[in-house]
Enzyme design. Structure first.
Site, short mmCIF file in Angstrom:
data_model
loop_
_atom_site.label_atom_id
_atom_site.label_comp_id
_atom_site.label_asym_id
_atom_site.label_seq_id
_atom_site.Cartn_x
_atom_site.Cartn_y
_atom_site.Cartn_z
N CYS A 159 78.59 -46.34 97.51
CA CYS A 159 78.84 -47.06 96.26
C CYS A 159 78.12 -48.41 96.31
CB CYS A 159 80.31 -47.32 95.97
SG CYS A 159 81.31 -45.84 95.89
N ARG A 168 72.81 -46.14 97.29
CA ARG A 168 74.12 -46.10 97.91
C ARG A 168 75.05 -45.05 97.31
NH1 ARG A 168 75.05 -50.58 100.88
NH2 ARG A 168 77.28 -50.21 100.75
N TRP A 185 79.58 -43.13 94.74
CA TRP A 185 79.47 -41.94 95.58
C TRP A 185 80.92 -41.50 95.79
CZ3 TRP A 185 81.18 -40.16 100.31
CH2 TRP A 185 80.48 -39.05 100.84
N ASN A 212 84.22 -50.38 96.60
CA ASN A 212 83.41 -49.57 97.52
C ASN A 212 84.23 -49.43 98.79
OD1 ASN A 212 81.46 -48.55 99.28
ND2 ASN A 212 80.53 -50.54 99.62
N GLY A 213 84.55 -48.19 99.17
CA GLY A 213 85.34 -47.98 100.39
C GLY A 213 86.44 -46.96 100.13
N GLU A 240 65.06 -33.79 113.84
CA GLU A 240 64.82 -34.72 112.74
C GLU A 240 64.01 -34.05 111.61
OE1 GLU A 240 65.97 -37.33 111.71
OE2 GLU A 240 64.48 -38.29 110.44
N LYS A 259 65.34 -33.61 107.78
CA LYS A 259 64.60 -34.08 106.60
C LYS A 259 64.46 -32.96 105.58
CE LYS A 259 64.82 -37.48 106.91
NZ LYS A 259 65.30 -38.27 107.99
N GLU A 264 67.80 -32.23 103.76
CA GLU A 264 68.21 -33.29 102.84
C GLU A 264 67.43 -33.26 101.53
OE1 GLU A 264 69.16 -37.35 104.93
OE2 GLU A 264 67.33 -36.51 105.73
N HIS A 313 68.50 -17.89 123.10
CA HIS A 313 69.92 -17.61 123.29
C HIS A 313 70.66 -17.47 121.96
CE1 HIS A 313 69.52 -18.36 127.58
NE2 HIS A 313 68.66 -19.30 127.22
N LYS A 368 72.70 -43.47 100.85
CA LYS A 368 71.92 -44.09 101.91
C LYS A 368 72.81 -44.76 102.95
CE LYS A 368 68.01 -45.65 103.52
NZ LYS A 368 67.34 -44.55 104.24
C1 F6R Z 1 68.93 -39.11 107.21
C2 F6R Z 1 69.70 -40.29 106.98
C3 F6R Z 1 71.07 -40.36 107.57
C4 F6R Z 1 71.23 -41.70 108.31
C5 F6R Z 1 72.68 -41.86 108.79
C6 F6R Z 1 72.87 -43.13 109.58
O1 F6R Z 1 67.71 -39.15 106.55
O2 F6R Z 1 69.28 -41.20 106.35
O3 F6R Z 1 71.32 -39.30 108.42
O4 F6R Z 1 70.35 -41.73 109.37
O5 F6R Z 1 73.54 -41.87 107.68
O6 F6R Z 1 72.59 -44.25 108.82
P1 F6R Z 1 72.28 -45.65 109.47
O7 F6R Z 1 71.05 -45.51 110.26
O8 F6R Z 1 72.12 -46.57 108.30
O9 F6R Z 1 73.46 -46.00 110.33
#
Ligand code: F6R
Length: 612
Positions: free
Chosen positions: A2, A27, A74, A100-101, A485, A489, A492, A508, A607
């Site tokens: 949020c 956010r 969110w 927010n929270g 990773e 990506k 997502e 396995h 984010k």
């Molecule tokens: C993936 C992504 C998330 C963040 C995770 C941790 O693309 O962005 O998996 O890596 O939410 O966020 P931070 O690094 O801000 O603690």
């Protein structure tokens, strides 16, 4: 999660709030709302959907006001809908609040209020907290500020709240615990935000509000207090952030801009710290703790998502260069276990946002148990940075695309520098290897630029593979976390099922998935594991899977075995992940775009995950 914005001063509040919300959409973006205090009284406009949808829906309304608050959501409690969108109005109608929270004890509070006759119009915990505040104000016949303080002492969970009161038209009451709140200070006006981006063009003077603090914000006055009603002198800091850094700069998406920024961001991260010629690494935030790290029995990396993957790469690097036992923990698991933390353990928290709730609480717990906490964080002044004893910023600049890209490579650059420094002091790497790796690291920005320059074919690959149902990503050694990773990506951005696996472990179980329609993405750069990876590629080919491989320039064997390749330049295996991840970021990006998705705002994601 949020985003929250507020403004009080002489200007029109609505345009400031809407522009601010657009910058904070990373956010959360499932619903949007604003509350404005104007000649019509306290007005609330809110709607399910992104900020632009609300903006279109309220054209022509009376939006003139010099005070207002705004929210981009969110969802946590209650599905995304018009009625669950913030701001919420109190039952008495006088107060409007955004939040927010998560209020963890909201069910209990809701029951108390329901017993007193309150009726709720939404499913949110926010409306419960707001009515709880209103009830206290009514009962105690006190100022709103006092009611907020009393209410927050009863609340468990995390919050940033902003409240407008019809009876106090130019004042915003704000409070924080566990979620970020920045107040921008200018002459005769104040700006509030989840981060500093909504206020950038108006002021560079900001106050980062701390947990358990409450702010009474008027155009020409900012009063900070703790929950015990003691005044706190606001600590005004100078922002080091330019507007250009949060704009797209000609790219179609922030994600693409951020991928292409990597040569510069890695350079910025190394600049002033790494001097390959002199053979030095200078990191002032680590300096004071070098002895503890050198003597540490164990380093525990705590992080989530992409940052956790950076921790996994760092595990290999630290163990190799420093001969220190490293554990890499999901913050969400670590905080709820009863982990054994011994004196002399060093915790490294890795986080782009510096606000991830699980990572923050994990380090708070570990700090209480006596561990040294170092933060590898991107956002300056963020909660994790402030909670850590020391650490190093990644200096990647604002990352706005929801999928993390440049933050990952900057985290690797910082973690590699720390490992090199410690390994050198400890004597666990030779002078020659140390010097060689400093040179290798220094060349990464240039090699990342080379990788991007040779990435033209990836867009075609995206077209070719975009209709596959599943993907398997495989790698060994330093490239195993890179495979994880790459898969993350793709999931997502493209909503495709992708699984990352250690290439050998594939036998396995996941090998059962292999058939001619399954693309298997190998991270197969030339390193100590390379021959083994080639054997794994052959195993996939033998079962008619499609091999798409990230390979080192000039590696004919891998090229011949692969259906398609993405090329990176030769680099030492320790620094290679900063390069091998780049084509995987681009592959995910182009597949997402080819499928017509909003890659900067993928569904269900946010984010900054400030709820656990
Ligand atoms: C993936 C992504 C998330 C963040 C995770 C941790 O693309 O962005 O998996 O890596 O939410 O966020 P931070 O690094 O801000 O603690």
């Amino acid at each position: 999660m949020c985003g929250i914005v507020g403004y009080t001063g002489p200007r029109e509040a609505y345009p400031i709030i809407i522009k601010g919300l657009k910058r904070l959409e990373y956010r959360g973006y499932d619903s949007t709302g604003v509350a404005l205090h104007n000649s019509d009284g306290l007005k609330i406009f809110k709607k399910k959907g992104k900020v632009a949808e609300l903006e279109d829906a309220i054209i022509g309304k009376n939006l003139h006001a010099t005070v207002g608050i705004g929210h981009t959501r969110w969802a946590t409690h209650g599905e995304p809908s018009d009625r669950n969108a913030h701001p919420h109005r109190s039952a008495g109608g006088k107060l409007a609040m955004i939040h927010n929270g998560i209020i963890e004890n909201y069910i209990q509070l809701k029951q108390e209020l329901t017993n007193k006759g309150y009726i709720f119009t939404s499913e949110t915990d926010t409306e419960v907290l707001l009515n709880f505040i209103e009830e206290i104000r009514k009962n105690n016949q006190c100022y709103l500020e006092e009611a907020v303080r009393v209410a927050l002492k009863r609340v468990t969970g995390a919050y940033v709240i902003l409240i407008l009161d019809e009876d106090n038209p130019d004042t915003i009451i704000a409070a924080r615990k566990g979620s970020p709140l920045v107040i921008g200070v200018a002459k005769g006006e104040h700006f509030l935000g989840s981060d500093a981006s909504p206020m950038l063009e108006y002021t560079k003077e900001v106050v980062y509000v701390n947990d358990y603090e409450l702010a009474i914000v008027k155009p020409d006055q900012l009063i900070l207090k703790n929950l015990g009603n003691e005044k706190i002198t606001p600590y005004v800091q100078k922002l080091d952030l330019e507007l250009a850094a949060i704009e797209k700069g000609g790219y179609d998406h922030f994600m693409l801009k951020e991928i292409f920024e990597q040569p510069q961001t890695i350079y910025d991260c190394l600049r002033g710290r790494l001097d390959a010629e002199a053979g030095t690494i200078t990191m002032s935030g680590i300096q004071q703790y070098t002895e503890q790290i050198v003597n540490a029995n164990r380093i525990i990396m705590v992080a989530c998502g992409t940052s956790w993957h950076a921790g996994l790469v760092a595990e290999y690097i630290f163990e190799e260069l420093c001969r220190i036992n490293v554990e890499v923990e999901y913050a969400s698991e670590f905080r709820y276990r009863n982990p054994v933390i011994n004196k002399g353990d060093v915790i490294i928290a890795i986080s782009q946002s510096g606000e991830t709730a699980d990572t923050l609480v994990a380090i708070e717990n570990a700090k209480q148990k006596g561990a040294i906490i170092l933060g590898v964080v991107n956002v300056v002044g963020s909660s994790i940075a402030r909670t850590s004893h020391g650490g190093a910023y990644t200096h990647a600049g604002p990352e706005i695309g929801v999928a993390s890209t440049k933050a990952f490579t900057a985290q690797l650059a910082v973690l590699t520098m720390i490992a090199l420094k410690i390994g050198y002091i400890k004597g666990t790497i030779s002078e020659e290897r140390y010097r060689h790796l400093l040179n290798e690291l220094q060349q990464i920005p240039e090699k990342a630029a080379w990788t991007l320059k040779h990435s033209g074919k990836i867009k075609e690959l995206a077209e070719k593979y975009k209709d596959a149902r599943d993907f398997l990503y495989l790698g060994r050694g330093y490239n195993f976390p890179v495979a994880l990773e790459g898969a993350l990506k793709l999931k997502e951005i493209s909503y495709l099922h992708a699984e990352g696996y250690p290439a050998a472990e594939m036998k396995h179980g996941p090998i059962a998935l292999v058939e001619k329609t399954l693309p298997v993405v190998f991270v197969a750069t030339r390193d100590a594991w390379h021959e083994k990876v080639i054997s794994n590629m052959q195993e996939i080919k033998a079962r008619k899977g499609k091999v798409v491989a990230v390979i080192t320039e000039g590696d004919k064997t891998s090229e011949q075995l692969s259906d398609d390749v993405m090329i990176v330049p030769e680099a030492d295996e320790i620094v290679a992940p900063m390069l091998s991840v780049v084509p995987l970021q681009l592959l995910a990006y182009y597949i997402g775009v080819a499928k017509g998705y909003d890659v900067d705002k993928p569904r269900n994601l946010a984010k900054s995950v400030t709820v656990e």
